[in-house]
Write an enzyme that holds these catalytic residues in place. Structure first.
Site, PDB file in Angstrom:
ATOM      1  N   ARG A   1       0.877  -1.020   0.189  1.00  0.00           N
ATOM      2  CA  ARG A   1       0.169  -0.047   0.044  1.00  0.00           C
ATOM      3  C   ARG A   1       0.896   1.323   0.231  1.00  0.00           C
ATOM      4  NH1 ARG A   1      -3.580  -2.611  -1.620  1.00  0.00           N
ATOM      5  NH2 ARG A   1      -5.640  -2.910  -1.018  1.00  0.00           N
TER       6      ARG A   1
ATOM      7  N   GLU B   1      -2.705   8.057  -3.575  1.00  0.00           N
ATOM      8  CA  GLU B   1      -3.458   7.780  -4.851  1.00  0.00           C
ATOM      9  C   GLU B   1      -4.640   8.532  -5.280  1.00  0.00           C
ATOM     10  OE1 GLU B   1      -3.872   3.605  -5.685  1.00  0.00           O
ATOM     11  OE2 GLU B   1      -1.983   3.119  -4.950  1.00  0.00           O
TER      12      GLU B   1
ATOM     13  N   HIS C   1      -1.210   0.868 -10.293  1.00  0.00           N
ATOM     14  CA  HIS C   1      -1.572   0.109  -9.383  1.00  0.00           C
ATOM     15  C   HIS C   1      -2.289  -1.101 -10.168  1.00  0.00           C
ATOM     16  CE1 HIS C   1      -3.471  -0.261  -5.066  1.00  0.00           C
ATOM     17  NE2 HIS C   1      -3.536  -1.342  -5.611  1.00  0.00           N
TER      18      HIS C   1
END
Length: 317
Positions: free
Chosen positions: A236, A265, A283
């Site tokens: 993450r 993000e 991602h």
């Protein structure tokens, strides 16, 4: 039962959902707004949320008598859901473990190889029309085979990455984890994250997100790494202190980074975008047709079990 799926799904999952449930599938690909999350909790029996749908304690507090009784999360990570608050509201939470393991490990290796061998930089050179042809010292990168890799988090995904590194590239594997692991390949458990960072050529992050791992990799860990080392993050974004990473890259404290996730993000700092020694992916960890369909089916399996009054296959709360 009214079901809400908060993002478009693959055609296979879409078809199953419409055939088996009274479902509404949201067409917007952006995360839910606070207003939409309130609707999720008050107008639906089950919701399939995913990354970015921030079901915080405040969201649950603003829906004191929710109709929703299950958040069947689409994804293995669920740090965007306040589990304690969900439990307090009488809402169960499930996820989709296992389905994402191999695809995520593959992307970790993609980032490792691309960054070590300067593949992104090389592709940009070719596309720009500035490539003048091969020569003996052109774009010399780092050899991956036989190097030492450090895995931070030796769960399903960490083990899959380590297997690829050991069996595919003859790498020496070291790791940090909460407990000693019984593995099918040789690996050394390091005493600490900093000691691991100091001894490896590639440091690969494969831990869950959440408060416990936020900024796990900060200035101290980055300073401990070799100047020739490369950081890979498929975990993450918030696991890495992004400002500290930029500083380490700008001062050449580390040689490069391969990132599939970012602290804020989808915002990616301009400093990272400008750096040739950083590989940036949007991602893509689980982004294959097969894996996203498997994830969708796993989420719907949880929905079906819940509605049938059966034990949930993948409960997290």
């Amino acid at each position: 039962m009214k079901l809400w799926i908060t993002r478009p799904m693959t055609a296979e999952v879409d078809a199953r959902a419409r055939a088996e449930f009274d479902v509404e599938i949201r067409e917007n690909t952006l995360p839910l707004t606070a207003q939409e999350m309130q609707r999720a909790l008050t107008e639906f029996d089950v919701v399939v949320p995913t990354l970015g749908d921030l079901f915080s304690a405040e969201i649950f507090a603003n829906a004191p008598k929710p109709r929703c009784k299950l958040l069947a999360n689409f994804g293995v990570g669920y740090n965007h859901i306040d589990i304690t608050a969900a439990q307090g509201a009488g809402i169960e939470v499930t996820n989709t473990p296992g389905a994402v393991t191999d695809a995520t490990a593959d992307v970790a290796m993609t980032l490792l190889l691309m960054t070590a061998r300067r593949a992104g930089e090389g592709e940009r050179l070719v596309r720009s029309g500035a490539w003048q042809g091969w020569h003996p010292t052109q774009m010399l990168g780092q050899h991956a085979t036989g190097k030492r890799v450090g895995i931070v988090g030796m769960g399903r995904i960490g083990q899959a990455i380590a297997q690829r590194c050991h069996f595919g590239f003859g790498m020496d594997v070291a790791y940090v984890a909460r407990t000693e692991k019984m593995l099918e390949f040789p690996a050394t458990r390091a005493e600490s994250l900093q000691s691991l960072a100091a001894e490896v050529d590639f440091l690969v992050l494969a831990v869950p997100g959440g408060a416990e791992t936020r900024h796990l990799v900060g200035p101290d860990v980055l300073r401990a790494m070799k100047p020739s080392a490369i950081l890979i993050n498929i975990a993450r974004g918030e696991v890495v202190d992004q400002a500290a990473l930029i500083a380490a890259l700008e001062s050449s404290d580390i040689a490069g980074a391969g990132l599939d996730v970012y602290e804020f993000e989808p915002n990616v700092p301009e400093q990272l975008i400008r750096m040739e020694n950083v590989t940036l992916l949007p991602h893509l960890g689980t982004a294959t047709e097969e894996v996203r369909s498997n994830m969708g089916h796993m989420a719907l399996d949880n929905v079906a079990a819940f509605w049938a009054g059966q034990a949930l296959p993948n409960p997290v709360a």
